[in-house]
Design a protein around this motif. Structure first.
Motif, PDB file in Angstrom:
ATOM      1  N   ARG A 131       0.700   3.737  -3.104  1.00 19.83           N
ATOM      2  CA  ARG A 131       0.056   5.032  -2.873  1.00 19.83           C
ATOM      3  C   ARG A 131       0.986   6.186  -3.210  1.00 19.83           C
ATOM      4  O   ARG A 131       0.571   7.196  -3.795  1.00 19.83           O
ATOM      5  CB  ARG A 131      -0.394   5.152  -1.409  1.00 19.83           C
ATOM      6  CG  ARG A 131      -1.754   4.529  -1.118  1.00 19.83           C
ATOM      7  CD  ARG A 131      -2.090   4.633   0.362  1.00 19.83           C
ATOM      8  NE  ARG A 131      -3.466   4.222   0.605  1.00 19.83           N
ATOM      9  CZ  ARG A 131      -4.437   5.049   0.978  1.00 19.83           C
ATOM     10  NH1 ARG A 131      -4.194   6.343   1.082  1.00 19.83           N
ATOM     11  NH2 ARG A 131      -5.660   4.608   1.205  1.00 19.83           N
ATOM     12  N   TYR A 165      -5.090   0.734   4.150  1.00 20.43           N
ATOM     13  CA  TYR A 165      -4.129   1.685   4.712  1.00 20.43           C
ATOM     14  C   TYR A 165      -4.825   2.963   5.176  1.00 20.43           C
ATOM     15  O   TYR A 165      -4.481   3.527   6.219  1.00 20.43           O
ATOM     16  CB  TYR A 165      -3.073   2.015   3.662  1.00 20.43           C
ATOM     17  CG  TYR A 165      -1.979   2.944   4.117  1.00 20.43           C
ATOM     18  CD1 TYR A 165      -0.898   2.474   4.846  1.00 20.43           C
ATOM     19  CD2 TYR A 165      -2.015   4.308   3.796  1.00 20.43           C
ATOM     20  CE1 TYR A 165       0.119   3.316   5.247  1.00 20.43           C
ATOM     21  CE2 TYR A 165      -1.005   5.162   4.195  1.00 20.43           C
ATOM     22  CZ  TYR A 165       0.059   4.668   4.923  1.00 20.43           C
ATOM     23  OH  TYR A 165       1.059   5.518   5.326  1.00 20.43           O
ATOM     24  N   ASP A 207      -5.944   1.270  -2.369  1.00 21.86           N
ATOM     25  CA  ASP A 207      -4.495   1.316  -2.134  1.00 21.86           C
ATOM     26  C   ASP A 207      -3.669   1.124  -3.397  1.00 21.86           C
ATOM     27  O   ASP A 207      -2.434   1.164  -3.351  1.00 21.86           O
ATOM     28  CB  ASP A 207      -4.102   0.281  -1.079  1.00 21.86           C
ATOM     29  CG  ASP A 207      -4.626   0.653   0.297  1.00 21.86           C
ATOM     30  OD1 ASP A 207      -4.739   1.856   0.571  1.00 21.86           O
ATOM     31  OD2 ASP A 207      -4.937  -0.251   1.084  1.00 21.86           O
ATOM     32  N   SER A 247       0.824  -1.215   0.000  1.00 20.37           N
ATOM     33  CA  SER A 247       0.000   0.000   0.000  1.00 20.37           C
ATOM     34  C   SER A 247       0.852   1.256   0.000  1.00 20.37           C
ATOM     35  O   SER A 247       0.593   2.209  -0.743  1.00 20.37           O
ATOM     36  CB  SER A 247      -0.926   0.006   1.224  1.00 20.37           C
ATOM     37  OG  SER A 247      -1.803  -1.091   1.216  1.00 20.37           O
TER      38      SER A 247
END
Length: 450
Positions: free
Chosen positions: A226, A428, A287, A222
């Motif tokens: 991200r 997340y 994510d 994640s």
């Protein structure tokens, strides 16, 4: 060495800004008890006028002065410098003086960080005293290009603060630099945002079950997806009830590694496209990484894989993804487990705050180091992630356990307790800010070894 200069409390300067309506306000600046009222105007205009007046005082006194403001955001104490730099003073004691900003010969904006130009021909001072004058002829530049300074300079404009009190001041128009904590977080973001030349494979390993391997695989995937964009795959390399698929979003199909294997040759062909993988992986919409599931509902005897399987899947994964996180099983003698390590650029060893789990992690690192070669290199640059799995586990005990890995791994990161880490599907964004920051730090530690 002399003590750092201080900003005396004199003159005593206070400002009060009182909002009225439609973004307007009135203001009063009091200097040593003498009030200076400001007529109603736009609130930002009032604030700017007050700062301009205080800056004039600082210029007259040729030093920074202390300003205390009272407005709808509360009470703030600021240091206003003659060059217009305004810094919040958030850790003041009750004394009459506070640390002053260092005086620079040439005023430079705090938002511009420039690399100093070093004159290589200058003599270098030593502990014994100044160096002897250098031979002018020997030090003379060989060419005109070497003699002149380049017109091309590199400056980095630092963004103003966004967090805490400093961030609040920046949002109301007072441009202040970020705190050291925010600068560190920005450094972590830069680390996990970069793209390396060629794919990288990170294997998450610990011979004991229930120590957070799947959780670590998910959270690190994640973080890198991200901040670094697409191209991250989380792969469940466990043929004995691997649960990565159960802890992540499912796509519009139920495909697993069993469905991907027959398509390996086609996907490795020249006509294959990255979009073709959408038939076999499960994209995480929040994510932004993909998951290659195992089939935990099927017994290992019905999906018996070997080292060749790992090679095939890894060939596909490294063709279409820049980062591949492999969630491993618990059998350190399994050929799939061993081959994953042979393909790894780095390993992450998770554990929880429990003695048995930590001992298993330590034995793994020691065993890899004893095997030498590539395995020893993996152990030397490994990252250990110690997670607080119970809310009542003392932080001191968690930190003590983390310190026990010093010398066994390159870096150790601790993760605080967070109920969201126990959710059925991990996300997340659902984590507390302090937990997100800890996983970001863990990601930066991993990036440091790539």
């Amino acid at each position: 060495m002399t003590d750092a200069p201080t900003i005396p409390a004199f003159p005593r300067i206070e400002a009060t800004i009182t909002p009225t309506t439609d973004g307007r306000a009135t203001g009063v600046l009091v200097v040593n008890g003498v009030p200076m009222p400001f007529e109603e105007a736009a609130e930002d205009s009032i604030r700017s006028s007050i700062l301009s007046s205080v800056r004039g005082t600082a210029e007259q006194m040729n030093r920074a002065v202390r300003l205390t403001t009272h407005d709808r955001y509360g009470t703030q104490t600021l240091a206003v410098n003659p060059n217009g730099v305004t810094e919040p003073l958030t850790d003041l004691d009750q004394s009459d003086a506070v640390p002053a900003a260092p005086v620079e010969t040439v005023p430079v904006s705090p938002d511009v960080v420039a690399t100093p130009v070093v004159d290589a021909s200058a003599p270098t001072p030593t502990a014994a005293g100044p160096a002897a004058p250098a031979d002018t002829e020997a030090e003379a530049p060989a060419t005109r290009r070497a003699a002149r300074q380049s017109f091309l300079t590199r400056e980095e404009i630092e963004e103003p603060a966004t967090q805490g009190v400093r961030g609040m001041l920046a949002r109301i128009g007072i441009r202040v630099s970020p705190s050291e904590a925010e600068r560190q977080e920005r450094s972590w973001v830069r680390s996990v945002s970069q793209h390396w030349p060629g794919p990288r494979t990170i294997v998450v390993v610990n011979g004991k079950g229930g120590v957070g391997k799947t959780m670590t695989t998910i959270e690190l995937s994640s973080v890198f997806a991200r901040y670094g964009g697409a191209g991250v795959l989380a792969w469940d390399n466990n043929q004995t009830r691997g649960t990565l698929g159960w802890s992540t979003e499912q796509g519009a199909h139920d495909s697993s590694i069993l469905d991907l294997l027959p398509q390996v040759d086609r996907l490795l062909g020249t006509g294959a496209q990255s979009a073709d993988l959408a038939h076999y992986v499960h994209h995480q919409t929040r994510d932004r990484y993909d998951v290659l599931r195992s089939k935990p509902e099927v017994l290992a005897t019905e999906q018996r894989f070997d080292a060749g399987t790992v090679d095939s899947i890894h060939a596909v994964a490294s063709k279409f993804y820049r980062l591949v996180f492999i969630d491993s099983g618990n059998d350190e003698t399994d050929s799939m487990w061993v081959r994953a390590l042979e393909r790894a650029d780095q390993i992450v060893v998770p554990t929880i705050g429990e003695a048995k789990a930590a001992e298993s992690a330590a034995l793994l690192l020691e065993g890899l180091h004893d095997r030498g070669g590539h395995f020893a290199q993996l152990a030397d640059k490994a990252v250990v992630v110690v997670s607080k799995h119970k809310h009542d586990l003392p932080d001191a005990e968690l930190n003590k356990m983390a310190s026990g890995f010093e010398g066994l791994a390159r870096q150790v990161v601790t993760i605080p307790y967070d109920p969201a880490l126990g959710a059925d599907v991990l996300n997340y964004g659902a984590l507390r800010p302090v937990t997100q920051r800890a996983w970001l730090a863990a990601g930066a530690a991993v990036a440091g070894g790539l």
